[in-house]
Design a protein around this motif. Structure first.
Motif, short mmCIF file in Angstrom:
data_model
loop_
_atom_site.label_atom_id
_atom_site.label_comp_id
_atom_site.label_asym_id
_atom_site.label_seq_id
_atom_site.Cartn_x
_atom_site.Cartn_y
_atom_site.Cartn_z
N ILE A 194 -3.54 13.62 10.67
CA ILE A 194 -3.73 12.68 9.56
C ILE A 194 -4.30 13.43 8.35
N CYS A 195 -5.27 14.31 8.60
CA CYS A 195 -5.86 15.09 7.51
C CYS A 195 -4.78 15.89 6.78
N GLU A 196 -3.88 16.50 7.58
CA GLU A 196 -2.79 17.29 6.99
C GLU A 196 -1.95 16.45 6.03
N LEU A 197 -1.55 15.28 6.52
CA LEU A 197 -0.65 14.50 5.69
C LEU A 197 -1.36 13.88 4.50
N SER A 208 0.84 -1.20 0.00
CA SER A 208 0.00 0.00 0.00
C SER A 208 0.88 1.25 0.00
N GLN A 209 0.41 2.30 -0.69
CA GLN A 209 1.27 3.48 -0.84
C GLN A 209 1.41 4.27 0.45
N CYS A 210 0.33 4.35 1.21
CA CYS A 210 0.40 5.05 2.50
C CYS A 210 -0.36 4.22 3.53
N ILE A 211 0.34 3.84 4.59
CA ILE A 211 -0.27 2.99 5.61
C ILE A 211 -0.31 3.75 6.93
N ILE A 212 -1.52 3.86 7.49
CA ILE A 212 -1.68 4.50 8.79
C ILE A 212 -2.28 3.46 9.74
N ALA A 213 -1.58 3.22 10.85
CA ALA A 213 -2.04 2.20 11.79
C ALA A 213 -2.44 2.83 13.12
N VAL A 214 -3.60 2.44 13.61
CA VAL A 214 -4.05 2.87 14.93
C VAL A 214 -4.19 1.64 15.79
N ASN A 215 -3.46 1.61 16.89
CA ASN A 215 -3.50 0.45 17.76
C ASN A 215 -3.19 0.88 19.19
N ALA A 222 7.23 3.31 12.13
CA ALA A 222 6.30 4.33 11.66
C ALA A 222 6.59 5.67 12.35
N GLU A 223 6.29 6.74 11.64
CA GLU A 223 6.33 8.06 12.27
C GLU A 223 5.08 8.15 13.15
N MET A 224 5.30 8.36 14.44
CA MET A 224 4.17 8.29 15.37
C MET A 224 3.49 9.66 15.50
N VAL A 258 5.68 -1.58 10.15
CA VAL A 258 5.29 -1.71 8.75
C VAL A 258 4.65 -0.41 8.26
N ALA A 259 3.86 0.21 9.15
CA ALA A 259 3.09 1.39 8.77
C ALA A 259 4.01 2.59 8.53
#
Lengths: 323, 402, 257
Positions: C247-250, A281-288, C233-235, A298-299
């Motif tokens: 998140i909206c910004e990025l 995936s091109q952009c991965i955002i993970a919430v955990n 990941a960038e937190m 990975v994210a």
């Protein structure tokens, strides 16, 4: 190192699988270190044109046989065993996919050598092959020397970028013959995935849910976010198993392979089986909630927090922006 | 309150469905006059094939096997409402239902996945979440005051604090534990915990019908309690309180026992002068099934809340013995998906609707299950901006002078 | 229809794993083992087939701490016989496990004949091989792996294998055969603890001595380590609202909104 470095090309239903190029990229490095040629082996029936795509290898061995039309691991393994006997490669890299892993293990069993499993990296140094293998569900990594001749090595998806293994170079193809008797196991037919309402592989935006969303009711929060983004909801295997989403929404090793522009993960810890299906995936955002969840390795962006709080907040903000 | 237990021995061995009539509490079951109060008061009565009245009918008709084949007993969240309302005083939730549910559970072919996982986790790891037992006491590292562990201090203590699972592992449960530790210190109580050695008391498994799991945990915990010198046990887990009070005596438990809420109410003289921070909250208190209906602690939590300066207490429509269950007892904690699939209303949502109607800012609770259940329900009901859920001990700790 | 199920235990990753003092194996001081999840599915698949067709389900496993609990649980679920291979130190190599199982199956009276041998297709500690294929090779039986459904008829098993994209393949396998199970048709069943306790009282676990086998030598672990956290990941930090804003910004920056 005596003998060529082989990668087993995986072709399925008329296409070369992407993992083949990952293996070509890795194999290229190993061959360079070993000072040996990189050779790709493609087995199939009327599939010679696919061999053209394997130009990243120094040479391609192509075996055409009617018995190689269907995915019968025993036939592929028997064919490979014949070629190995004849050509004596030093190492045979096998894709660790549900399709190819059986080829690798049957081949190793026929040759009476180990099948080195879960390999994510491989090096040739001082005449030895040194592999880095992922054990215990990703909790440990072992550095291993493989001294079997040949070393049969199962390579995990994602070992190298796909692009690195693609080449415009014309492949040097050598046709080879294999003799195959009737197999013990008979392929009958493909069973297509259950007719789904949505083809998640075609979506630019996916919101993926895991067991971390706790209850089926909370799917609504993910559905809202997906609708706002103009995408769809998908899930990890446990969520599908619990019946919260249909099989057509499953992402991962045994589900769909997706590469959306945006992949938002709600409450997915990042089991390797899931990562396999979405890592492109091109952009991965993970919430955990778990700061130590492997998904944060990975994210691209991570949030340590409750997906049930972040998802609705994000939905509202996006709605506001979109007007 | 009675200390009758389902397995009390009066010379006739252990009570079973077959020998029920040999026990006074069992005889009472046969005095049922089929008035139907139990079915009417049961929160899932309308959805159930066999509400308590029907179970007794089947028992009397010798058709109890039919009940075993039904999954309808999964609807029982052990809220004690039928027992509290029975005009004949039949101890349904204590005596009859566990015996029936044990058989139902033994006959069940498809245990809902979420429940199965919780039970397997409880057996293997000693907690339903499947967390590492070696991390059970990890929360103490974030406690504002020292929390001694019995195995480490090697001396007798006054109070053995039985922490339990949600309060050890769940982030919101840990808030409860940190508050409790702070209150013990403020009240000058000499206490210690069992730490990583502690395992779930298993009361919900028992009330669900998984008696074997309960017995295994009881054997373990009873042996553990015997290892250490202490005077009395205090627990903030309402279900563990019930297990100790009503079940453990059968295996020799004879310790003085308290739930944190009434315990701190007893220590109010020491605590009150230190409750100096004004909390300008309108609070509505939810009577939990175990603490309220089952044990009659209605006044103690309210006395504690009223001792906090600035607090205004408001009541919901259903309080005291009529309180509405959060739906988490008797295994309900792990059956939300199952109930949702059946189309039932979530009891926790029914409850928070009432709480929201009071206009209060805070929904106060005294059972560790309720925090996460009501917080979820508030989110579903869109009330999480108007109301927060806090344990009574959390509110007290907040009001303590620094 | 008789079925032999091969099971082994693996490290339980609920507990933190640590590297031992030799730097190339697990620290066993706090190690807990648990049944390989896919072997548990193999057992379930065997029990489902027994429910349908009758016959006997026999378990064969390598001895390990707490293995009796695993075996009694399986017996309580409906397996008929449990055999453990004793006299083996904790077996680290799947190759060695294959030899131990293979020799034991061939030499222990009464384990064969069966219609099927089922085992998990893989385990989290399968470094130098997967069990099912080499065992099939030793016996000269057909093999299929990554199996998620099994239907049995006279002399034939019809199996479903999982591929990618939700596509599956149907195969006919002549029996006797060895199948590597990815997942049973239903999740492994629950057995009440009281039934396990009853099984402990009424049933017995058989022991057989481990056959002498040569240790595998062509795969050698040089070093074991916890994976380095790379590419983290960038937190994004803050309240849910603040995080949502970030998140909206990025997303906007990437042209995704």
């Amino acid at each position: 190192m005596a003998g060529n470095i082989w990668i087993i090309a995986e072709a399925w239903r008329g296409q070369v699988s992407e993992i083949t190029f990952e293996l070509l990229a890795l194999g290229r490095e190993v061959a360079g270190q070993a000072g040996a040629p990189l050779e790709a082996v493609l087995l199939g029936s009327n599939a010679r044109e696919l061999a053209q795509k394997l130009g990243a290898a120094d040479s391609v061995l192509y075996a055409d046989n009617a018995a190689l039309a269907d995915p019968v691991p025993e036939n592929f393994a028997t064919a490979l065993a014949q070629l190995i006997k004849e050509k004596q490669p030093a190492a045979v890299l096998v894709p660790l996919t549900n399709l190819s892993v059986d080829v690798g293990v049957v081949l190793a069993a026929q040759l009476g050598v180990p099948f080195l499993n879960y390999c994510k990296d491989l090096k040739a140094e001082g005449g030895n092959l040194t592999a880095t293998c992922v054990l215990y569900g990703g909790k440990m990594e072992a550095t291993v020397t493989a001294s079997a001749k040949p070393a049969i090595i199962g390579i995990l998806p994602g070992a190298r970028p796909v692009e690195q293994g693609r080449s415009d170079k014309a492949a040097t193809i050598t046709d080879v013959a294999v003799t195959l008797a009737a197999p013990k196991v008979h392929f009958k037919r493909y069973l297509e995935s259950e007719a789904g309402d949505v083809d998640i592989t075609q979506k630019d935006f996916l919101v993926a849910v895991g067991r971390g969303i706790q209850t089926k009711d909370n799917l609504d929060l993910a559905e809202d976010l997906a609708a706002t983004l103009g995408g769809a909801v998908c899930g990890s295997r446990p969520v599908i198993d619990q019946g919260w989403l249909g099989l057509s929404r499953q992402v991962g090793k045994s589900g769909m392979l997706v590469k959306p522009k945006l992949y938002v993960m709600l409450g997915i810890s990042g089991a390797p089986e899931h990562v396999e299906g979405m890592k492109g995936s091109q952009c991965i955002i993970a919430v955990n909630t778990d700061a130590a969840a492997p998904i944060f390795n990975v994210a691209h962006y991570g949030v340590v927090g409750d997906a049930l709080e972040v998802a609705p907040a994000l939905t509202e903000k996006i709605k506001a922006r979109k007007g | 309150m009675s200390t009758a237990t389902a397995s009390a021995d009066n010379g006739n061995g252990v009570m079973t469905l077959e020998n029920l009539a040999k026990f006074p509490e069992g005889q009472k079951v046969y005095s049922c006059m089929q008035c139907g109060t139990c079915a009417a008061t049961c929160p899932y009565g309308e959805d159930s094939e066999f509400p308590p009245r029907q179970i007794i009918t089947m028992l009397q008709a010798g058709l109890i096997e039919e009940v075993f084949k039904s999954s309808s007993l999964l609807n029982c969240v052990a809220c004690y409402a039928c027992m509290a309302k029975c005009p004949r005083g039949i101890r349904l939730t204590e005596v009859l239902l566990p015996l029936v549910k044990e058989q139902v559970f033994a006959h069940m072919t498809d245990v809902p996945a979420e429940l199965q996982k919780a039970l397997q986790n409880t057996l293997r790891y000693g907690n339903p979440m499947g967390e590492s037992p070696r991390k059970r006491a990890l929360w103490t590292k974030t406690s504002p005051v020292p929390v001694p562990v019995l195995a480490e201090i090697k001396r007798p203590v006054d109070v053995l604090w039985f922490v339990e699972c949600y309060t050890s592992y769940h982030p919101r449960g840990q808030d409860n534990s940190r508050a409790t530790a702070k209150l013990f210190h403020a009240a000058g109580v000499d206490f210690a915990i069992l730490g990583n050695e502690e395992k779930c008391a298993g009361e919900c498994a028992r009330l669900l019908g998984e008696k074997g799991l309960f017995d295994t945990l009881t054997d373990y915990n009873m042996k553990l309690l015997r290892k250490y010198p202490f005077k009395r046990i205090v627990t903030g887990a309402a279900h563990a309180y019930d297990a100790f009070k009503y079940q453990f005596p059968a295996v020799g438990f004879d310790f003085e026992l308290h739930h944190t809420t009434p315990f701190f109410a007893q220590h109010l003289d020491k605590l009150k002068p230190r409750l100096t921070k004004k909390l300008n909250y309108a609070i509505t208190y939810h009577d939990s099934c175990c603490l309220g209906r089952h044990n009659g602690f209605y006044d103690e939590p309210r006395a504690l809340l009223q001792a906090i300066p600035g607090v205004k207490l408001v009541e919901m429509t259903h309080t005291g013995v009529n309180s509405i269950c959060c739906g988490g007892g008797g295994g309900g904690m792990w059956l939300d998906t199952y109930y949702a699939a059946k189309g039932y209303e979530r009891l926790s949502e029914r409850r928070v609707k009432e709480a929201l109607d009071t206009g209060a800012d805070v929904l106060a609770v005294s059972c560790p299950y309720e925090i996460s259940r009501f917080e979820d329900a508030l989110k579903v009901q869109g009330g999480d901006k108007r109301m927060v859920v806090r344990d009574v001990v959390e509110l007290l700790a907040e009001a303590l002078e620094d | 229809m008789d079925i032999l199920v091969l099971m082994k235990v693996v490290p339980d990753v609920v507990e933190e794993l640590e590297v031992g003092s030799d730097g190339k194996s697990l620290d066993t001081s706090f190690l807990r083992t648990i049944i390989n999840e896919r072997d548990d599915h193999a057992l379930e698949q065997a029990l489902l087939l027994k429910d349908k067709h009758g016959g006997k389900v026999t378990l064969l496993t390598l001895d390990a701490p707490d293995i009796d609990d695993v075996l009694f649980t399986a017996l309580a679920k409906g397996a008929d016989r449990a055999v453990k291979i004793c006299g083996v130190e904790s077996v680290q190599s799947t190759q060695t496990a294959v030899k131990l199982f293979g020799e034991t199956i061939a030499k222990t009276p009464g384990l064969l004949p069966v219609d099927l041998i089922l085992t998990g297709v893989s385990a989290i500690d399968d470094l130098d091989g997967l069990m099912a294929a080499p065992i099939a090779q030793q016996l000269g039986w057909p093999y299929a792996g990554v199996v998620t459904q099994v239907a049995l008829a006279d002399k034939t098993a019809t199996v479903i294998k999982e591929f990618a994209g939700g596509v599956r393949g149907e195969y006919e396998v002549p029996t006797p055969a060895v199948l590597g199970i990815q997942a049973a048709e239903k999740p492994p069943r629950y057995v009440p603890v009281a039934k396990v306790r009853a099984a402990m009282k009424s049933q017995t676990i058989e022991s057989v001595d481990a056959p002498a086998v040569e240790a595998a030598t062509t795969v050698e672990v040089q070093q074991m380590a916890k994976p380095q956290v790379t590419g983290h990941a960038e937190m994004l930090e803050g309240s849910p609202e603040e995080v949502a804003d970030k998140i909206c910004e990025l997303l906007a920056k990437r042209g995704l909104l």
